[in-house]
Design an enzyme around this catalytic site. Structure first.
Site, PDB file in Angstrom:
ATOM      1  N   HIS A 123      44.141  38.391 -15.938  1.00  0.00           N
ATOM      2  CA  HIS A 123      44.216  39.486 -14.977  1.00  0.00           C
ATOM      3  C   HIS A 123      45.630  39.650 -14.418  1.00  0.00           C
ATOM      4  CE1 HIS A 123      39.603  39.525 -14.122  1.00  0.00           C
ATOM      5  NE2 HIS A 123      39.937  40.245 -15.179  1.00  0.00           N
ATOM      6  N   ASP A 172      46.862  40.399 -11.605  1.00  0.00           N
ATOM      7  CA  ASP A 172      47.231  39.760 -10.334  1.00  0.00           C
ATOM      8  C   ASP A 172      47.395  38.247 -10.478  1.00  0.00           C
ATOM      9  OD1 ASP A 172      44.441  39.438 -10.657  1.00  0.00           O
ATOM     10  OD2 ASP A 172      44.097  39.338  -8.497  1.00  0.00           O
ATOM     11  N   HIS A 173      47.349  37.748 -11.718  1.00  0.00           N
ATOM     12  CA  HIS A 173      47.653  36.346 -12.000  1.00  0.00           C
ATOM     13  C   HIS A 173      48.767  36.190 -13.037  1.00  0.00           C
ATOM     14  CE1 HIS A 173      44.159  34.545  -9.818  1.00  0.00           C
ATOM     15  NE2 HIS A 173      43.803  35.826  -9.879  1.00  0.00           N
ATOM     16  N   HIS A 207      44.038  32.842 -16.315  1.00  0.00           N
ATOM     17  CA  HIS A 207      43.374  33.945 -17.015  1.00  0.00           C
ATOM     18  C   HIS A 207      44.299  35.151 -17.043  1.00  0.00           C
ATOM     19  CE1 HIS A 207      42.364  34.667 -12.790  1.00  0.00           C
ATOM     20  NE2 HIS A 207      41.892  35.861 -13.083  1.00  0.00           N
ATOM     21  N   ASP A 232      40.257  32.164 -10.627  1.00  0.00           N
ATOM     22  CA  ASP A 232      39.218  32.983  -9.992  1.00  0.00           C
ATOM     23  C   ASP A 232      37.810  32.567 -10.410  1.00  0.00           C
ATOM     24  OD1 ASP A 232      41.242  34.355  -8.791  1.00  0.00           O
ATOM     25  OD2 ASP A 232      40.853  36.278  -9.761  1.00  0.00           O
ATOM     26  N   HIS A 292      42.789  33.058  -4.557  1.00  0.00           N
ATOM     27  CA  HIS A 292      42.781  34.054  -3.489  1.00  0.00           C
ATOM     28  C   HIS A 292      42.390  33.438  -2.153  1.00  0.00           C
ATOM     29  CE1 HIS A 292      43.057  37.767  -5.982  1.00  0.00           C
ATOM     30  NE2 HIS A 292      42.469  37.009  -6.898  1.00  0.00           N
ATOM     31  N   HIS A 299      34.199  34.831 -15.419  1.00  0.00           N
ATOM     32  CA  HIS A 299      35.031  35.830 -14.740  1.00  0.00           C
ATOM     33  C   HIS A 299      35.804  36.605 -15.798  1.00  0.00           C
ATOM     34  CE1 HIS A 299      37.347  37.648 -11.523  1.00  0.00           C
ATOM     35  NE2 HIS A 299      38.482  37.239 -12.087  1.00  0.00           N
TER      36      HIS A 299
END
Length: 255
Positions: free
Chosen positions: A57, A59-60, A55, A132, A170, A113
């Site tokens: 985001h 942090d990915h 996805h 996530d 995570h 998400h």
């Protein structure tokens, strides 16, 4: 068989190096930053060829552009969110088969998400990368979708073979488990798992991968039909999606 190497990033993110040994092709899943990925590649003496995003985001995907430039790697991401994937070269969606040499991954659309979240399921290697959407004993927040969408997404993953290894985005397992125990305090599988998780975290070790079978037994977001969970919520006769939604709402405010 694929060789999968866990790469800790940021404070609690995981990226994964996925090495196909017969062709020496190497993908990284969800690289939040480039430096730890480059260090892992050097450690394992691997050359990056692909970047896989579940996805959009940051942090990915934060490492996408640096890794793409350095390694000339090809970026693969969700078709439904193509415009938000940095450096994307190839988009994939529900039912597609994506190949890393002879290793084949089936793609699932698993939104809620984010609107364009996907999973990569390498059936022959008994591995699914869930980003996530599904965590060990947890699920992602509903930033861009509804409880019904997330329940549908989780149900796709829960239907995979029980020995499928779950590689999520995570290290949230301990806090997720503490919440799960509040809803199913007599769940023997959950109590046993918490002892193992607490031991791993005390030793500074990862709790990932999980398995689909273990998630079915201990993840409250896969268990809205559990009589004990329903009783804890005071929702014995409620619809499955409503039970799931209330579980997610309570997790949102759990301390």
């Amino acid at each position: 068989m694929l060789n999968i190497h866990l790469v800790p990033c940021l404070s609690d993110n995981y990226a994964y190096l996925v090495h196909e040994p017969t062709t020496n092709l190497v993908a990284v899943v969800d690289p939040s930053e480039a430096a730890p990925v480059n260090a892992a590649l050097e450690k394992h003496r691997l050359k990056l060829t692909h970047i896989l995003n579940t996805h959009h985001h940051f942090d990915h995907t934060g490492g996408n552009l640096d890794l793409k430039e350095k390694h000339k790697a090809r970026v693969v991401g969700p078709r439904a969110d193509r415009d938000r994937i940095p450096g994307i070269d190839e988009d994939v969606g529900e039912g597609d088969i994506w190949a890393l040499g002879p290793a084949k991954a089936k793609i699932f659309d698993i939104p809620a998400h984010t609107k364009g979240h996907i999973a990569f399921w390498f059936e022959a290697d008994k591995a699914v990368f869930t980003g996530d959407t599904m965590f060990a004993m947890g699920c992602g927040r509903l930033f861009e979708g509804t409880p019904a969408q997330m329940w549908s997404s989780l149900s796709k993953l829960a239907a995979l073979p029980p020995d499928t290894r779950v590689f999520c985005g995570h290290e949230y397992t301990l806090s997720n488990g503490k919440f799960a125990v509040t809803l199913e305090p007599t769940n023997a599988a959950l109590k046993k798992r918490m002892v193992e998780v607490e031991s791993l975290r005390t030793a500074g070790r990862a709790t990932i991968p999980s398995t689909i079978g273990l998630e079915r037994e201990t993840n409250p977001f896969l268990r809205p039909t559990s009589p004990e969970l329903r009783k804890s919520l005071g929702m014995e006769d409620a619809d499955v999606v409503d039970v799931f939604a209330e579980t997610r709402r309570r997790k949102d405010v759990f301390k």
